[in-house]
Design an enzyme around this catalytic site. Structure first.
Site, PDB file in Angstrom:
ATOM      1  N   LYS A   1       0.847  -1.161   0.081  1.00  0.00           N
ATOM      2  CA  LYS A   1      -0.100  -0.007  -0.305  1.00  0.00           C
ATOM      3  C   LYS A   1       0.765   1.190  -0.047  1.00  0.00           C
ATOM      4  O   LYS A   1       0.538   2.088  -0.688  1.00  0.00           O
ATOM      5  CB  LYS A   1      -0.968   0.035   1.063  1.00  0.00           C
ATOM      6  CG  LYS A   1      -0.593   0.119   2.500  1.00  0.00           C
ATOM      7  CD  LYS A   1      -1.431   0.087   3.629  1.00  0.00           C
ATOM      8  CE  LYS A   1      -0.985  -0.371   4.907  1.00  0.00           C
ATOM      9  NZ  LYS A   1       0.276   0.411   5.310  1.00  0.00           N
TER      10      LYS A   1
ATOM     11  N   ARG B   1      13.511  -2.653   8.622  1.00  0.00           N
ATOM     12  CA  ARG B   1      12.860  -2.173   9.519  1.00  0.00           C
ATOM     13  C   ARG B   1      12.824  -2.948  10.830  1.00  0.00           C
ATOM     14  O   ARG B   1      12.582  -4.272  10.403  1.00  0.00           O
ATOM     15  CB  ARG B   1      11.416  -1.689   8.981  1.00  0.00           C
ATOM     16  CG  ARG B   1      11.086  -0.513   8.341  1.00  0.00           C
ATOM     17  CD  ARG B   1       9.954  -0.174   7.809  1.00  0.00           C
ATOM     18  NE  ARG B   1       8.597  -0.649   8.561  1.00  0.00           N
ATOM     19  CZ  ARG B   1       7.471  -0.409   8.210  1.00  0.00           C
ATOM     20  NH1 ARG B   1       7.179  -0.069   7.010  1.00  0.00           N
ATOM     21  NH2 ARG B   1       6.471  -0.875   9.189  1.00  0.00           N
TER      22      ARG B   1
ATOM     23  N   ARG C   1      -6.804   2.656  11.264  1.00  0.00           N
ATOM     24  CA  ARG C   1      -6.534   1.586  11.355  1.00  0.00           C
ATOM     25  C   ARG C   1      -7.555   0.664  12.281  1.00  0.00           C
ATOM     26  O   ARG C   1      -7.305  -0.301  12.822  1.00  0.00           O
ATOM     27  CB  ARG C   1      -5.059   1.099  11.918  1.00  0.00           C
ATOM     28  CG  ARG C   1      -3.966   1.342  10.890  1.00  0.00           C
ATOM     29  CD  ARG C   1      -3.328   0.009  10.765  1.00  0.00           C
ATOM     30  NE  ARG C   1      -1.910  -0.239  10.841  1.00  0.00           N
ATOM     31  CZ  ARG C   1      -0.854   0.429  10.017  1.00  0.00           C
ATOM     32  NH1 ARG C   1      -1.307   1.580   9.406  1.00  0.00           N
ATOM     33  NH2 ARG C   1       0.352   0.110   9.806  1.00  0.00           N
TER      34      ARG C   1
ATOM     35  N   ARG D   1       1.763  -8.392  13.251  1.00  0.00           N
ATOM     36  CA  ARG D   1       1.292  -7.376  12.701  1.00  0.00           C
ATOM     37  C   ARG D   1      -0.187  -7.512  11.881  1.00  0.00           C
ATOM     38  O   ARG D   1      -0.925  -6.955  11.874  1.00  0.00           O
ATOM     39  CB  ARG D   1       2.336  -6.324  11.861  1.00  0.00           C
ATOM     40  CG  ARG D   1       3.110  -5.680  12.700  1.00  0.00           C
ATOM     41  CD  ARG D   1       4.323  -5.051  11.893  1.00  0.00           C
ATOM     42  NE  ARG D   1       4.116  -4.322  10.733  1.00  0.00           N
ATOM     43  CZ  ARG D   1       4.891  -4.098   9.734  1.00  0.00           C
ATOM     44  NH1 ARG D   1       6.153  -4.911   9.709  1.00  0.00           N
ATOM     45  NH2 ARG D   1       4.443  -3.398   8.811  1.00  0.00           N
TER      46      ARG D   1
ATOM     47  N   ARG E   1      12.138  -7.137   2.797  1.00  0.00           N
ATOM     48  CA  ARG E   1      12.026  -5.758   2.361  1.00  0.00           C
ATOM     49  C   ARG E   1      13.080  -4.991   3.151  1.00  0.00           C
ATOM     50  O   ARG E   1      13.620  -5.346   4.019  1.00  0.00           O
ATOM     51  CB  ARG E   1      10.590  -5.140   3.110  1.00  0.00           C
ATOM     52  CG  ARG E   1      10.626  -3.523   3.011  1.00  0.00           C
ATOM     53  CD  ARG E   1       9.267  -3.083   3.322  1.00  0.00           C
ATOM     54  NE  ARG E   1       8.688  -3.361   4.519  1.00  0.00           N
ATOM     55  CZ  ARG E   1       7.432  -2.772   4.880  1.00  0.00           C
ATOM     56  NH1 ARG E   1       6.823  -2.535   3.933  1.00  0.00           N
ATOM     57  NH2 ARG E   1       6.958  -2.992   6.186  1.00  0.00           N
TER      58      ARG E   1
HETATM   59  P1  AMP Z   1       3.144   0.981   8.533  1.00  0.00           P
HETATM   60  O1  AMP Z   1       4.223   1.703   8.043  1.00  0.00           O
HETATM   61  O2  AMP Z   1       1.797   1.831   7.920  1.00  0.00           O
HETATM   62  O3  AMP Z   1       3.014  -0.300   8.615  1.00  0.00           O
HETATM   63  O4  AMP Z   1       3.025   1.295   9.975  1.00  0.00           O
HETATM   64  C1  AMP Z   1       3.902   1.140  10.994  1.00  0.00           C
HETATM   65  C2  AMP Z   1       3.532   1.094  12.365  1.00  0.00           C
HETATM   66  O5  AMP Z   1       3.324   2.519  12.754  1.00  0.00           O
HETATM   67  C3  AMP Z   1       2.254   0.243  12.881  1.00  0.00           C
HETATM   68  O6  AMP Z   1       2.691  -1.056  13.021  1.00  0.00           O
HETATM   69  C4  AMP Z   1       1.895   0.944  14.002  1.00  0.00           C
HETATM   70  O7  AMP Z   1       2.612   0.656  15.130  1.00  0.00           O
HETATM   71  C5  AMP Z   1       2.040   2.399  13.888  1.00  0.00           C
HETATM   72  N1  AMP Z   1       0.934   3.096  12.944  1.00  0.00           N
HETATM   73  C6  AMP Z   1       0.966   3.635  11.770  1.00  0.00           C
HETATM   74  N2  AMP Z   1      -0.362   4.057  11.392  1.00  0.00           N
HETATM   75  C7  AMP Z   1      -1.112   3.695  12.712  1.00  0.00           C
HETATM   76  C8  AMP Z   1      -2.328   4.234  13.119  1.00  0.00           C
HETATM   77  N3  AMP Z   1      -3.411   4.643  12.188  1.00  0.00           N
HETATM   78  N4  AMP Z   1      -2.874   3.532  13.998  1.00  0.00           N
HETATM   79  C9  AMP Z   1      -1.989   3.094  15.098  1.00  0.00           C
HETATM   80  N5  AMP Z   1      -0.850   2.831  14.914  1.00  0.00           N
HETATM   81  C10 AMP Z   1      -0.224   3.195  13.571  1.00  0.00           C
END
Ligand code: AMP
Length: 215
Positions: A16, A162, A90, A173, A129
């Site tokens: 995404k 990461r 989320r 996750r 990744r």
């Molecule tokens: P992502 O890069 O979108 O996978 O986000 C990495 C991490 O950031 C997630 O595993 C969460 O810990 C945190 N995170 C990102 N967006 C949100 C959200 N909308 N609500 C809560 N945690 C978030």
């Protein structure tokens, strides 16, 4: 005219983020990734970053109150421009809060893109990744290798894994996604603006499909 207020939802590793950047470029709208904003805050050790760090490292979600504050600040900065939100909402409370914030601004969501990928494909993808800590470019050792091993094509920085891309954290996750984000998908399906897109194939094919369904 193509939609200008978009959400992109999908499990971690669905691509995404990669697609959101490409779609934003194509449509001339702003890409807003809550994951990128949080990672930057962690790196800079801001108050938000210090609060969010331990949740992120475990692959857990950052509490809704913090996220609501973050998204309100970001929406204020956009000043009427089109946008694609990547990684938000989320949880159901986040989706409901977003509806309220947009109502107050006289804005609404045009389309919600759902990127669908098989969970086992995801585990493989995420553990391969690599990301650039400097410019946020994303690579994959299987499908999108950097030109020079370990270095970012765009800015030359040393690529990293990461901290939340280890197999155990990735599985956590995915579980969090099923438990907390799947209801958000149902929320938008019921509202009638959900557009599912298959997230397997080349990056270019998936972008083309997204642009097609947005027309
Ligand atoms: P992502 O890069 O979108 O996978 O986000 C990495 C991490 O950031 C997630 O595993 C969460 O810990 C945190 N995170 C990102 N967006 C949100 C959200 N909308 N609500 C809560 N945690 C978030």
């Amino acid at each position: 005219m193509a939609a200008k207020h978009l959400l992109i939802i999908g499990p971690p590793g669905s691509g995404k983020g990669t697609q959101a950047v490409r779609v934003a470029e194509e449509l001339g709208i702003k890409h807003l990734s809550t994951g990128d904003i949080l990672r930057e805050a962690v790196k800079e050790e801001t108050e938000l970053g210090l609060k969010a760090k331990s949740f992120m490292e475990q692959g857990a979600l950052v509490p809704d109150e913090l996220m609501l504050e973050l998204i309100a600040t970001e929406l204020d900065k956009l000043d009427g421009k089109g946008w694609i939100l990547d990684g938000y909402p989320r949880t159901l409370p986040q989706a409901e809060a977003l509806e309220k914030m947009l109502d107050e601004r006289g804005e609404s969501i045009d389309k919600v893109l759902l990127i669908d990928v098989d969970p086992e494909v995801i585990v493989k993808r995420l553990t391969s990744r690599r990301v650039c800590p400097s410019c946020n470019a994303v690579y994959n050792l299987e499908t999108l290798k950097p030109k020079v091993e370990g270095k970012c094509d765009r800015c030359g920085a040393e690529l990293i894994i990461r901290p939340d891309d280890t197999e155990e954290t990735v599985r956590n996750r995915l579980k969090v996604y099923e438990e907390q984000t799947a209801p958000v998908v149902e929320f938008y399906r019921n509202k009638g603006n959900l557009v599912p897109v298959k997230g397997e194939g080349s990056i270019e094919e998936i972008t083309a499909e997204i642009l097609r369904v947005l027309e």
